[in-house]
Each structure stands twice: as structure tokens, then as C-alpha cells.
Design a protein around this motif. Sequence first.
Motif, PDB file in Angstrom:
ATOM      1  N   PHE A  25       0.830  -0.937  -0.043  1.00  0.00           N
ATOM      2  CA  PHE A  25       0.023  -0.029   0.100  1.00  0.00           C
ATOM      3  C   PHE A  25       0.946   1.270   0.013  1.00  0.00           C
ATOM      4  CE2 PHE A  25      -2.566  -3.468   1.822  1.00  0.00           C
ATOM      5  CZ  PHE A  25      -3.743  -3.312   1.191  1.00  0.00           C
ATOM      6  N   VAL A  26       0.595   2.092  -0.898  1.00  0.00           N
ATOM      7  CA  VAL A  26       1.360   3.435  -0.910  1.00  0.00           C
ATOM      8  C   VAL A  26       0.441   4.476  -0.663  1.00  0.00           C
ATOM      9  CG1 VAL A  26       2.431   4.981  -2.394  1.00  0.00           C
ATOM     10  CG2 VAL A  26       2.793   2.734  -2.744  1.00  0.00           C
ATOM     11  N   ILE A  27       0.570   5.108   0.620  1.00  0.00           N
ATOM     12  CA  ILE A  27      -0.447   6.115   0.983  1.00  0.00           C
ATOM     13  C   ILE A  27       0.194   7.537   1.023  1.00  0.00           C
ATOM     14  CG2 ILE A  27      -1.783   6.836   3.023  1.00  0.00           C
ATOM     15  CD1 ILE A  27      -1.484   4.139   4.287  1.00  0.00           C
ATOM     16  N   GLN A  35      -3.776   6.048   8.768  1.00  0.00           N
ATOM     17  CA  GLN A  35      -4.321   4.987   8.330  1.00  0.00           C
ATOM     18  C   GLN A  35      -3.483   3.590   8.741  1.00  0.00           C
ATOM     19  OE1 GLN A  35      -6.863   5.296   7.283  1.00  0.00           O
ATOM     20  NE2 GLN A  35      -7.168   7.438   7.237  1.00  0.00           N
ATOM     21  N   ILE A  36      -2.393   3.634   9.100  1.00  0.00           N
ATOM     22  CA  ILE A  36      -1.733   2.484   9.576  1.00  0.00           C
ATOM     23  C   ILE A  36      -2.307   1.702  10.319  1.00  0.00           C
ATOM     24  CG2 ILE A  36       0.512   1.698  10.684  1.00  0.00           C
ATOM     25  CD1 ILE A  36       1.896   3.852   9.406  1.00  0.00           C
ATOM     26  N   VAL A  37      -3.041   2.354  11.462  1.00  0.00           N
ATOM     27  CA  VAL A  37      -3.926   1.609  12.330  1.00  0.00           C
ATOM     28  C   VAL A  37      -4.857   0.539  11.634  1.00  0.00           C
ATOM     29  CG1 VAL A  37      -5.121   1.831  14.777  1.00  0.00           C
ATOM     30  CG2 VAL A  37      -3.282   3.597  14.042  1.00  0.00           C
ATOM     31  N   ASN A  38      -5.523   1.370  10.973  1.00  0.00           N
ATOM     32  CA  ASN A  38      -6.594   0.723  10.096  1.00  0.00           C
ATOM     33  C   ASN A  38      -6.311  -0.782   9.340  1.00  0.00           C
ATOM     34  OD1 ASN A  38      -8.679   2.462  11.044  1.00  0.00           O
ATOM     35  ND2 ASN A  38      -8.237   3.927   9.297  1.00  0.00           N
ATOM     36  N   LEU A  39      -5.024  -0.235   8.633  1.00  0.00           N
ATOM     37  CA  LEU A  39      -4.452  -1.472   7.888  1.00  0.00           C
ATOM     38  C   LEU A  39      -4.143  -2.552   8.798  1.00  0.00           C
ATOM     39  CD1 LEU A  39      -2.376   0.338   5.194  1.00  0.00           C
ATOM     40  CD2 LEU A  39      -4.704  -0.426   4.859  1.00  0.00           C
ATOM     41  N   HIS A  40      -3.417  -2.140   9.789  1.00  0.00           N
ATOM     42  CA  HIS A  40      -2.839  -3.228  10.975  1.00  0.00           C
ATOM     43  C   HIS A  40      -4.209  -3.964  11.361  1.00  0.00           C
ATOM     44  CE1 HIS A  40      -1.539  -4.759  14.528  1.00  0.00           C
ATOM     45  NE2 HIS A  40      -0.090  -5.073  13.941  1.00  0.00           N
ATOM     46  N   TYR A  41      -5.180  -3.270  11.897  1.00  0.00           N
ATOM     47  CA  TYR A  41      -6.430  -4.030  12.354  1.00  0.00           C
ATOM     48  C   TYR A  41      -7.057  -4.805  11.293  1.00  0.00           C
ATOM     49  CZ  TYR A  41     -11.315  -4.479  14.159  1.00  0.00           C
ATOM     50  OH  TYR A  41     -12.465  -5.068  14.511  1.00  0.00           O
ATOM     51  N   MET A  42      -7.335  -4.498  10.184  1.00  0.00           N
ATOM     52  CA  MET A  42      -7.833  -5.494   9.065  1.00  0.00           C
ATOM     53  C   MET A  42      -6.784  -6.726   8.751  1.00  0.00           C
ATOM     54  SD  MET A  42      -9.356  -3.054   5.932  1.00  0.00           S
ATOM     55  CE  MET A  42      -8.020  -1.819   6.059  1.00  0.00           C
ATOM     56  N   LEU A  43      -5.424  -6.483   8.991  1.00  0.00           N
ATOM     57  CA  LEU A  43      -4.745  -7.522   8.831  1.00  0.00           C
ATOM     58  C   LEU A  43      -4.750  -8.649   9.968  1.00  0.00           C
ATOM     59  CD1 LEU A  43      -2.330  -9.157   7.354  1.00  0.00           C
ATOM     60  CD2 LEU A  43      -0.549  -7.584   8.604  1.00  0.00           C
ATOM     61  N   SER A  44      -4.793  -8.085  11.151  1.00  0.00           N
ATOM     62  CA  SER A  44      -5.111  -8.645  12.446  1.00  0.00           C
ATOM     63  C   SER A  44      -6.278  -9.610  12.705  1.00  0.00           C
ATOM     64  CB  SER A  44      -5.001  -8.038  13.446  1.00  0.00           C
ATOM     65  OG  SER A  44      -3.839  -7.150  13.726  1.00  0.00           O
ATOM     66  N   LYS A  45      -7.322  -8.900  11.784  1.00  0.00           N
ATOM     67  CA  LYS A  45      -8.793  -9.719  11.557  1.00  0.00           C
ATOM     68  C   LYS A  45      -8.769 -10.852  10.668  1.00  0.00           C
ATOM     69  CE  LYS A  45     -12.194  -8.705  13.328  1.00  0.00           C
ATOM     70  NZ  LYS A  45     -12.766  -8.874  14.660  1.00  0.00           N
ATOM     71  N   ALA A  46      -7.936 -10.708   9.552  1.00  0.00           N
ATOM     72  CA  ALA A  46      -7.788 -11.516   8.538  1.00  0.00           C
ATOM     73  C   ALA A  46      -6.693 -12.870   9.007  1.00  0.00           C
ATOM     74  CB  ALA A  46      -7.041 -11.091   7.183  1.00  0.00           C
ATOM     75  N   GLN A  47      -5.881 -12.538   9.699  1.00  0.00           N
ATOM     76  CA  GLN A  47      -4.955 -13.896  10.298  1.00  0.00           C
ATOM     77  C   GLN A  47      -5.800 -14.404  11.374  1.00  0.00           C
ATOM     78  OE1 GLN A  47      -1.054 -11.777  10.909  1.00  0.00           O
ATOM     79  NE2 GLN A  47      -0.392 -11.964   8.952  1.00  0.00           N
ATOM     80  N   ALA A 191       1.581   0.417 -11.252  1.00  0.00           N
ATOM     81  CA  ALA A 191       0.517   0.467 -11.826  1.00  0.00           C
ATOM     82  C   ALA A 191       0.461  -1.196 -12.622  1.00  0.00           C
ATOM     83  CB  ALA A 191       0.172   1.415 -13.074  1.00  0.00           C
ATOM     84  N   SER A 192       1.639  -1.576 -12.656  1.00  0.00           N
ATOM     85  CA  SER A 192       1.541  -3.031 -13.067  1.00  0.00           C
ATOM     86  C   SER A 192       1.520  -4.268 -12.188  1.00  0.00           C
ATOM     87  CB  SER A 192       2.831  -3.255 -14.121  1.00  0.00           C
ATOM     88  OG  SER A 192       4.139  -3.139 -13.368  1.00  0.00           O
ATOM     89  N   CYS A 193       1.764  -3.678 -10.879  1.00  0.00           N
ATOM     90  CA  CYS A 193       1.921  -4.761  -9.632  1.00  0.00           C
ATOM     91  C   CYS A 193       0.290  -4.988  -9.249  1.00  0.00           C
ATOM     92  CB  CYS A 193       2.594  -4.080  -8.702  1.00  0.00           C
ATOM     93  SG  CYS A 193       2.696  -5.353  -7.270  1.00  0.00           S
ATOM     94  N   LYS A 194      -0.100  -6.229  -9.569  1.00  0.00           N
ATOM     95  CA  LYS A 194      -1.584  -6.209  -9.063  1.00  0.00           C
ATOM     96  C   LYS A 194      -1.705  -6.236  -7.629  1.00  0.00           C
ATOM     97  CE  LYS A 194      -2.257  -7.058 -13.356  1.00  0.00           C
ATOM     98  NZ  LYS A 194      -3.051  -6.122 -14.235  1.00  0.00           N
ATOM     99  N   ALA A 195      -0.790  -6.442  -6.694  1.00  0.00           N
ATOM    100  CA  ALA A 195      -0.913  -6.463  -5.100  1.00  0.00           C
ATOM    101  C   ALA A 195      -0.733  -5.287  -4.732  1.00  0.00           C
ATOM    102  CB  ALA A 195      -0.186  -7.633  -4.696  1.00  0.00           C
ATOM    103  N   CYS A 196      -0.502  -4.191  -5.421  1.00  0.00           N
ATOM    104  CA  CYS A 196      -0.032  -2.848  -4.973  1.00  0.00           C
ATOM    105  C   CYS A 196      -1.239  -1.905  -5.087  1.00  0.00           C
ATOM    106  CB  CYS A 196       0.951  -2.443  -5.574  1.00  0.00           C
ATOM    107  SG  CYS A 196       1.524  -0.775  -5.321  1.00  0.00           S
ATOM    108  N   VAL A 197      -1.602  -1.116  -4.270  1.00  0.00           N
ATOM    109  CA  VAL A 197      -2.719  -0.006  -4.105  1.00  0.00           C
ATOM    110  C   VAL A 197      -2.077   1.195  -3.785  1.00  0.00           C
ATOM    111  CG1 VAL A 197      -4.806   0.606  -3.307  1.00  0.00           C
ATOM    112  CG2 VAL A 197      -4.325  -1.950  -3.561  1.00  0.00           C
ATOM    113  N   VAL A 198      -2.261   2.318  -4.576  1.00  0.00           N
ATOM    114  CA  VAL A 198      -1.956   3.421  -4.293  1.00  0.00           C
ATOM    115  C   VAL A 198      -3.258   4.231  -4.062  1.00  0.00           C
ATOM    116  CG1 VAL A 198      -1.013   5.771  -4.917  1.00  0.00           C
ATOM    117  CG2 VAL A 198      -0.139   3.462  -5.973  1.00  0.00           C
ATOM    118  N   MET A 199      -3.110   4.839  -2.838  1.00  0.00           N
ATOM    119  CA  MET A 199      -4.200   5.703  -2.265  1.00  0.00           C
ATOM    120  C   MET A 199      -3.892   6.964  -1.530  1.00  0.00           C
ATOM    121  SD  MET A 199      -5.613   2.831   0.480  1.00  0.00           S
ATOM    122  CE  MET A 199      -4.173   2.030   1.609  1.00  0.00           C
TER     123      MET A 199
END
Length: 1033
Positions: A25-27, A35-47, A191-199
Motif C-alpha cells: 500500500f502506497v499512502i 491509516q496504518i492503524v486501520n490496515l493493521h487492524y484489518m490484517l489482524s482480523k484476517a489472520q 500500476a503493473s503490480c496487481k498486489a499494490c494499491v496507491v491511495m
Amino acid sequence: MRKKVDERIRTLIENGVKSRHRSMFVIIGDKSRDQIVNLHYMLSKAQIKSRPNVLWCYKHKLELSSHIKKRAKQIKKMMQQGLWDPEKADAFSLFAESGEITYCLYKDSEKVLGNTFGMCILQDFEALQPNLLARTIETVEGGGLVVLLLRSLSSLTSLYTMVMDVHDRYRTESHSEATGRFNERFLLSLASCKACVVMDDELNVLPISSHIRSITSVPVKEDSEGVSEVDQGLKKLKEELNEDFPVGPLIRKCCTLDQGKAVITFLDAILDKKLCGTVATFAARGRGKSAALGLSIAGAIAVGYSNIFVTAPSPENLRTLFEFICKGLGVLDYKEHEHFDLVKSQISEHKIVTTRVNIYKHHRQTIQYILPHEHEKLSQVELLVVDEAAAIPLPMVKSLLGPYMVFLSSTVNGYEGTGRSLSLKLVQQLQEQSHVSSKSTEGTGRLFKKIELSESIRYASGDPIESWLNTLLCLDVSNAIPSISRLPPANECDLYYVNRDTLFSYHKDSELFLQRMMALYVASHYKNSPNDLQLMADAPAHHLFVLLGPVDESKNQLPDILCVIQVSLEGQISRQSAIQSLSHGHQPFGDQIPWKFCEQFRDTTFPSLSGARIVRIATHPNAMRLGYGSQAVELLTRYYEGQLTPISENDVDDKVHIPRARVTEAAEKVSLLEETVKPRTDLPHLLVHLRERRPEKLHYIGVSFGLTLELFRFWKKHRFAPFYIGQIPNNVTGEHSCMVLKSLNNDEVEVDESNQWGFYGPFYQDFRQRFAKLLASTFRDMEYKLAMSIIDPKINFTEQEPIKTTADKLLGSVKEYLSPHDMKRLEAYVDNLADFHLILDLVPTLSHLYFQEKIPVTLSHAQACVLLCTGLQNQNISHIEGQMKLERQQILSLFIKVMKKFYKHLYGLASKEIESTMPRLKEIVMEPHSVSVDEDLNDGAKQVEDDMRSKSESLFTPELLQRYAIEDGESFDNVLQSTGGKIPTGGLVSVKSNRKIIKSEKENGSHKSDKKRRGDNHSHNKSSKKEKKNRSS
């Protein structure tokens, strides 16, 4: 205000956890940290497992406390002041207090190697370098997140013009404008990396990541026990070998099936105990090679191997190896301090590493680290392990092979980067030897096994972040080397200039050409790193050239690259800067050759000249030794001399200026949420023929490289001469750094036309004399062939140069260097009357005189080599036997022939000089008299006649008789009284007369001729004395 997070972001994180793939993720924005807190929370819920740990990397200012105790004190202080409200505390503060964050400065990023994190946060984009990017991303496990934080940007394309910290190192006094081509390519690659999101900092996905629109959830491929298909093979292998020793306990420590198979292959070779085999493992970074080697070494200890040596470019590269040796010994029931001890060494002020393991459970066993060039210590070795072998020069790896078991581990690509000459050349040679030995009935030869690891330890195969990073940094270019269908003659090839704006524009064809160029670098002997790519792209003084065969313009395809040359323009340094550098003893970045030349010769004029340094030259591995490298160097020299494109007088003072293609296309003033970033279209041609480009006006071309005989002979063949050789060898390669120089034809510098080296001639002579003196100490162990090539002595004096050029060189007086006794000793040796030890003290003096061309004696090459080894390097005969592969009597025969030639020349030069110091008899000079013989005889006859006549006449001459008259009687009476008054019997009485004798005229005249003769003798003696006085003066 709460805002619902885009479901596509949550889906991307969950898909990564299910497939064990990483996401990025490029923020962009000043509040991106929240927004790091939100990403970390979503990762914790997925694992399913515990909360993921975090690695936070930054430049020097974190803007929050990185210390738990310090943060607790801050909160306690705020509570005492009544300013702390737990309910109103922001989420980021609570996240920072969790204690699961590891903070790391970019400069200390090496410390995190080998660690694994669930999330990696990178801030301070301007401080990022390719090495740091790859090194930190590599620590993230499968299913984890990589978060890149950027400040607020008006446009994404403003990254193109962002000033990076590393640009300070690229700037020089004459080249100060760095261009952000690497950033441009980095942004376009996202733009060519399918697992990368710029936001943005509100988690709004930007148009550059439009590919995420079609993302869907992926199913989980697991069996009933929750084991994935990939892990089922490893589980089955562990069950099959559970009861085997020592394989069973060691295989339990393996993380992937590939790693388990590698350990089994190593242990099979160990248990076979054929002490003439090689097992090589090749893999990318993070595949568990070092861990597999460490477990295998523990197995070798368990089966009784006593002497095990390990080597790597640095002991720091063996941290993982020694760690898994200890883990392997632990599962085999070895206990530290009871059954084995670790010996640690301090390699720097803050680095302490393990270098030795002593085991004494059953008998004394050792695992010892040695430096790569210490192959002479391998006399009693049973097993040699070479980790990171590709980072060690190929000749040194070959010298490590011997009659013992060898395990090799090599990284074919990775963030530390390395050359692939090991895998391309050495492995091919070992495979051929193994193939020959398998066919032979005797079974002689070296057995060879090859292992390749493809499955990563931290994440699953096919990770999109790995493939994106490999493409961006050109790490996995081993397959990018195309096979060449036709190898044209070297003289038909042309050199082309590569436009870097087009090369790094991320167009499809440009990317393919860049990957092929980097593949040649990796396939060469250079140790590459990802930072080299940014240097190629952004450094203002660097230029790229490629050698291509005849180009068929009718075919719409990229031509085959035969050779690549990277050049850095240097010089044009002000005299004031040079003087300041000399006085401070400090050399700025860049301009390697001018600053080193200025330091060596204390010359402040040379830095003001302009020159080019060949940074790299790499030839296609299938086109080696066919003259392509030589052709490229020759064309480059001719190009900078103006032979391909004439430099007109009007263009001399103008700098070469190529209009830079428009960098930023953000002039349309659109917002981030509307901006679309695409590769530029208004680009110049990728390749430009040298006839179509005006060259820079240069005075010299130089090269800096690790000194080897093959490389030095290559540059010497092209008339490059050395001016600096480092006295301290490289710790890894054992090579001395060397810089060579070639002056170009230029009208601005006054040179002696008779000197083939141009303006560099006097400096080269000075270097040769200094190097010859250092051969007895610093370079005493240098190979004699290399020393002879560096000194390049004149040994053929049959064609004598003009007297004017040789008069200053030739030896004037022998007495200044050799005494008469020294000459006597030398004569005794050449006459075989004494042993060579009698004149060993004279050999260094004679050798220096000869190599300075003061003794013009023609020697054969073998004779000159023996003279260099004995006289300049002070080597004994036994050492020369091993070096030259000659018998002792042959060496002594060559040596005495040299001394005979020296003695013959010196004796002819000094014979008169030495004779003048010896005593000699007085020299008598015979000259004719002024009186002839006849005159002399007549004078003699006349003199005799006069004497006879005077005697006969004197008897009757009264005047003569008168002198006998007695004038007074007193004297007569006195005589009679003395005789008693008696006359003696003879009748004669002696009476003393007082009269004077009166000579007659005849008598006087008879002696005139005698006086004349005596006068002649006197004048003759006077003239002879005068002549002798003149001769002595």
C-alpha cells in the motif's frame, strides 16, 4: 467522522493471507500515518494467529517516541497535568503503545536481515534507495503488508523531480544536475503490480491502481487437517524419515520441501564420505540455503567429521549458517557449554560474530571460519563449505577446491546482488568433469551434484510483490540473456549511445532492452547491487554505450547486445578545489581518477583536465574472447578523440546538451483522484549512432578495477598505463585496486611528441620507479608475470635509440654504485669461482639499474623474470621454482647468464676508471736532441784533441809552471822543520801554494759543446715535467 473502508482493500489483504502472498500500500498525504492503524487492524482480523509484529523504518526523525518507557513517561506526565483522556486518545497513540513495533533507521537496516515481520512501514521516501527497498520488503512474511508513506503531493508526477538524498553523492563540481529517472520508472511500475494499491490518506484508491477494480476473493486450498497442498509434501517427507539418524531430527527444522530435499542431498554426500565431490545449491534470496547448509554441517559433526571449514566474503554473512548449526546440534542432543562452545570475534566496533565452534562430545571436532584467500590453511580439511560463493572471485573459488568434500551456496539474484560468473563458468566446468569421470572405468575425477531451491521460506511461490521487485530492480535477469543466432566479426560492429530518458521510460521495448543490459552486468565478473541501477539512471555524469552487430532495419526487433560500456565523465575541477582537497586530505564523492591522481603526485593541474572513467564493461557470455570488448574500447577512444564525429572549432567551448524530454505532465492541474499516469510518448530514439552525436572534449580515459593479470593485460593492450595500485588488498578478494590512464590526442595540452604516453609520460616513469621499490615489501608476494606487466621493462637493446634520448638514462659512473671489490666479487662469480650467495647483496642494486634502463643489456624474458624475482622481490630460489615451474639448475643458469652480461658491460664501462685508481710506473717520454749525432761526435773529438794539446803544452808553459813557484822561504822552512830538516828518500817535498789556478783559453773553449748538451738536457727535462703536469690536470 467514520467512513467505510473500500471493500477492495479488505479483499486484497484477505487474499494475501489466504495465499501467503504479500500486499503493498502506497499512502499519500500528511495524515497517512493514521491509516496504518486501520490496515493493521484489518490484517489482524484476517489472520488467525496473534497480532502481526511491525517493522518501522525511517531516516532520522520519527516524530513519535520509539521507546516504550519514554512513551510511558510522556503519558504519565500528561496524566499528572490532567491532559490525558483515555477515551479521547487517538488510535495511533494506542497502536504505538502496543509494544509490537520494531523501529529501525535506514542506515541500520542490515540489523533486521534474517528477521520476519507481519507488516513493514517505510517513511521518508527521499531517503529510500533500491538496496533499502529490497532489504526491508524481504523481511515481510507471506500474507503481510508493505506500507510506503509519502507526504502530500500536488501530483504523482512530482515524484519525478523529487530530490533524493542519494543525489548528493552523484553530483560533482562539473555535473550538478541529477535527474529522477528511477523515481519515474518506480511510479509507473506500481500500476503493473496487481498486489499494490496507491491511495490518499483517506484510503481513496487513486486511478493509477485501476487494476484493483476487478479484484475478487480467492478460495483457500487446504486439506481436512488445514494443511495446504504445498506443505503436504514436506509433511510426508518428515514422516518417512522420522526414524533415520541424523536425517530425521534435522529434517524437522526444514520449512519447505525444497529445503528438506537439499538437506537430504547434503547428508547423502556426507555419509558417502567420498572426499572428492562438490554439491552446489543455487537459489534466489530467502530460500533457506544457509539454513540448509547449517543443518547439514550439524549432521556432519554427528557422523564424525573432525575438521570442517566454512568461508564467505565476510564472517557477517554466516550469521544464519552458525545459527542453524547450533539449532541442528541442539536437535541432535548436543548441549552448549557442555558438548560445544562458540568462539566469537569482533570484526568492527559494533559487530561481534561467531567464527568458530569447538565440539568435544565424543572427540575433538572444529568448525572454523577462514577468509576466501586463505586456501593454504586447507591441508587437513575434510569438509569445506563456501557460502555466498558468487560474491567471491572465480579464480579464488577454484583455488579453494581440493581433495575433500566441498559444499557451495550461491545467490543467483537478490537484493545484495552478485555476479553469475560462478554459476555460468565454474558449474559448467564441474559438470563436464563429472560427466567425464562417470564414463571412465577408474572412477577418477570430481563428482558434482546441483541443487536448486525455488520455494521461498517466508511466503508462497508466485508472490506478486517478489515478481514486481525483481522486475523493478532487475534482480531476476538470469533468463533475460537471449541466445545469439549469429556472431558477426568484431570489425563489423558499431558502438551506439543509449538515451537514458528512453531507457528508463518503462515502455515495453525499453524494459526488455534494460533487462538485457543488466543481464550482461550480472553475467560478468562484477558484483552488482540494486543501487547500481539508480546510479545508471540518475547520475548526471554517467553515460551508456552498447556494441551491436549490423542492424537490419527491416526487422522490427531489438538487436542483440554484444557489449555494454558505462562511462562516467570526470574532471574540470577548479585549481582552488584541488589545493583545498590536498590541504584537508579529503576527497569528495565522484571524480575518482582526478582526486586519486592529485593525491598520488600532489599535482593540482591534472584535476582541471576533463576525462572519462570506464565504470563497467561487460560482454555477452556467449561472445567472450572474440574481440568485442576490444572493439568497443577502441571505438569509444576514437569517438572521444573526434575521429568518428569531428569537433568543430565553434563547438569546443559548448557543452554537449541533449534536450531533456518533458519530465512532468502534471501541468494540466488535475487532482490526485483524477490524475492518470502513463509512460511518456515524446521520447527521443533509444539508440543513437556515434556519428550522429557530438562527443565531449576530453583529455584522457581511465579505468579503475581489481588488479588481476588478465584484466591488466587487456587494458595494457589498449595502451592504458597504471598510475596507482593500492597497497592494501581487498579483504574479500585479496586483490589490489588499480587505476590506469590513457591520454587522448588533444591540442590543449603541450606534450613531447617523442613520448608515446603523451602528457602522462613523466608521471608513468615516476610510478614505475615507486612500484619497483615497493616490490621488495608491499608487493613481494605478487605474481611475477603481473609485476613484469606492470613495470613493462625494456629488455631488447639491440636497436639502440638516438644518443640524445639515452644519454640521460645510461649509467655514468660505476663507482657510485659498485666498489672495485664488488667488481672483483662479481668477476669471481661469473668465472665460476664463487657461489651466487657471494653477490646477493649486489643483485638489488643491479636490478634497479637495469629496470631503469641504465644498463643497456639485452635479456630474454625468462632472464628478466628471474632478475625481477631475485633482485626486486628478494625471493629465494625455492620460491622462484614454484612460481616459474622451473628446476633449480635452470634458474641458476639463467641467473648467471644475466650476471655475465652485466659484468661484461660494467667492466667495459669501468676498466679505465678502475685502472686510474691503481699505482703505476713513471712514464718516460723519448724525444730527439737539438744536437745531431755527427755534431756530437765532432764536438767530442775536438774536446779530446784540445785536452791532449793542452796537457802537452802545459808541461812547457811558464805561466802554468809559475803556479808551482815558492814565493817565500818561510813555507819551505816550515816543511823542512816538519820533516826534521831532512829531505825524503824520493827527493820530493810538498809545499802548499797560495796562487790561484789560471785556465787557458783553449781549455775554456773545449767545454762549450758540453754546456750546450747540458742545456738541451735541462730544457728537455723542463718540457717533460710540464707535459706530465698537464696530463695529471
